[in-house]
Design an enzyme around this catalytic site. Structure first.
Site, mmCIF file in Angstrom:
data_model
loop_
_atom_site.group_PDB
_atom_site.id
_atom_site.type_symbol
_atom_site.label_atom_id
_atom_site.label_comp_id
_atom_site.label_asym_id
_atom_site.label_seq_id
_atom_site.Cartn_x
_atom_site.Cartn_y
_atom_site.Cartn_z
ATOM 1 N N TYR A 155 0.869 -1.498 0.091
ATOM 2 C CA TYR A 155 -0.093 0.425 -0.185
ATOM 3 C C TYR A 155 1.188 1.259 -0.038
ATOM 4 C CZ TYR A 155 -4.043 2.858 0.846
ATOM 5 O OH TYR A 155 -5.191 4.167 1.434
ATOM 6 N N LYS A 159 0.159 3.792 -2.879
ATOM 7 C CA LYS A 159 0.541 5.446 -2.872
ATOM 8 C C LYS A 159 1.128 6.503 -3.094
ATOM 9 C CE LYS A 159 -3.967 4.513 -1.567
ATOM 10 N NZ LYS A 159 -5.193 5.531 -2.595
#
Ligand SMILES: NC(=O)c1ccc[n+]([C@@H]2O[C@H](COP(=O)([O-])OP(=O)(O)OC[C@H]3O[C@@H](n4cnc5c(N)ncnc54)[C@H](O)[C@@H]3O)[C@@H](O)[C@H]2O)c1
Length: 301
Positions: A155, A159
């Site tokens: 993640y 991101k």
């Protein structure tokens, strides 16, 4: 702030933040292509938007592939005649520490968030450039991508990568008057329900209790609806001059993130830096400026 006449695609908008974004854009007059992998929530999102007098259709397709991206742009054009706004919101978590993370967990998160944002923005940029009237690309980052977080290798990569792409696209699409920004949200959704330090506030929201100022201001934590105003603002004509930014929002907190900048610079004398020379200069010049990792919160007073 009117969005009448504009057409928006919001990925992953069957529930959570995406649903709040789609609802707010439609409330302000935009026609919205709702997207989700879950047909049931996508359909109920369309029903709630249209029941409130808005325009929306559902395109059920898993964001990630070029085909899915093209299907979303094509649906906006076939239903509503054009495209003005893309919100790259669809996302999943596959959290675990680095040493336990499988290739599948890494790839699933990268495919949905990073590849999905790339493929959807590429398809949208081609359409927006062809229309020649500018446009809005809004990508979704996370505090994890900005500063790291335990258990979120995949993640964090996705991101941080999204914000990196936003800076690049802001440059590439400036001439076409297409703005590209990242929103870094925090809100109570299925995604944050299991985050331990947010648990008391998630429970409070579920019970309909007001959140303390510490949660809404210091943690920047609130409802999905608290985030939606920033999406409407960035989608609007008022935000025409804002591009390449990463803007944090959650609860009562609105914040502009810096991009990474060199914080301490020292120059060698024409001979470059040997390991020994770096060891000599480090304690006096760099040590005190070492950067923190992970989110840093003021303690609750
Ligand atoms: N909730 C937060 O505090 C928070 C913080 C930082 C970033 N974000 C980001 O905001 C976005 C929305 O998160 P949320 O909290 O609303 O999560 P959520 O899990 O409540 O909603 C995500 C939605 O996306 C859908 N989805 C998943 N994969 C998809 C795919 N491949 N194609 C289309 N739809 C797909 C899901 O079915 C779901 O309806 C995500 O990008 C997330 O990373 C959320």
């Amino acid at each position: 702030m009117e969005l009448t006449g504009k057409v928006a695609v919001v990925t992953g908008s069957g529930r959570g933040l995406g649903l709040a974004y789609a609802t707010e854009l439609a409330r302000r007059g935009a026609a919205v292509v709702v997207n989700d992998v879950d047909a049931e929530v996508a359909q109920s999102a369309v029903e709630s938007i249209t029941a409130a007098g808005g325009s929306a259709v559902a395109e059920v397709v898993p964001v990630g592939s070029s085909e899915a991206a093209q299907a979303l742009v094509d649906r906006a054009v076939s239903e509503f005649g054009r495209l003005d706004v893309l919100v790259n919101n669809a996302g999943i978590l596959r959290d675990t520490t680095l040493w336990k993370m499988t290739d599948e967990q890494f790839d699933a998160v990268i495919t949905t968030h990073l590849r999905g944002t790339f493929t959807c923005t590429r398809a949208a940029a081609i359409k927006l450039r062809e229309q020649g009237e500018g446009g809005r690309i809004i990508c979704i980052g996370s505090p994890t991508g900005q500063v790291g977080n335990f258990g979120q290798t995949n993640y964090a990569a996705a991101k941080a990568g999204i914000v990196g792409m936003v800076r690049t696209w802001a440059m590439e699409l400036a001439r076409a008057q297409i703005t590209v920004n990242a929103v870094v949200p925090v809100a109570a959704t299925a995604m944050t329900e299991t985050v331990p330090f947010l648990e008391p506030y998630v429970t409070a929201l579920k019970n309909g209790d007001p959140l303390p100022a510490y949660a809404r201001q210091q943690l920047g934590f609130g409802s999905a609806e608290d985030v939606a105003g920033l999406i409407a603002f960035l989608a609007s004509d008022e935000a025409a001059g804002i591009t390449g930014q990463a803007i944090g929002i959650g609860g009562d907190r609105l914040a502009l993130w810096t991009h990474p900048v060199e914080t301490v610079v020292e120059f060698a004398d024409g001979t470059g830096w040997s390991a020994e020379a770096i060891a000599d200069v480090w304690p006096g010049t760099f040590e005190a400026s070492k950067q923190t990792v992970g989110q840093q919160f003021e303690p609750e007073s």
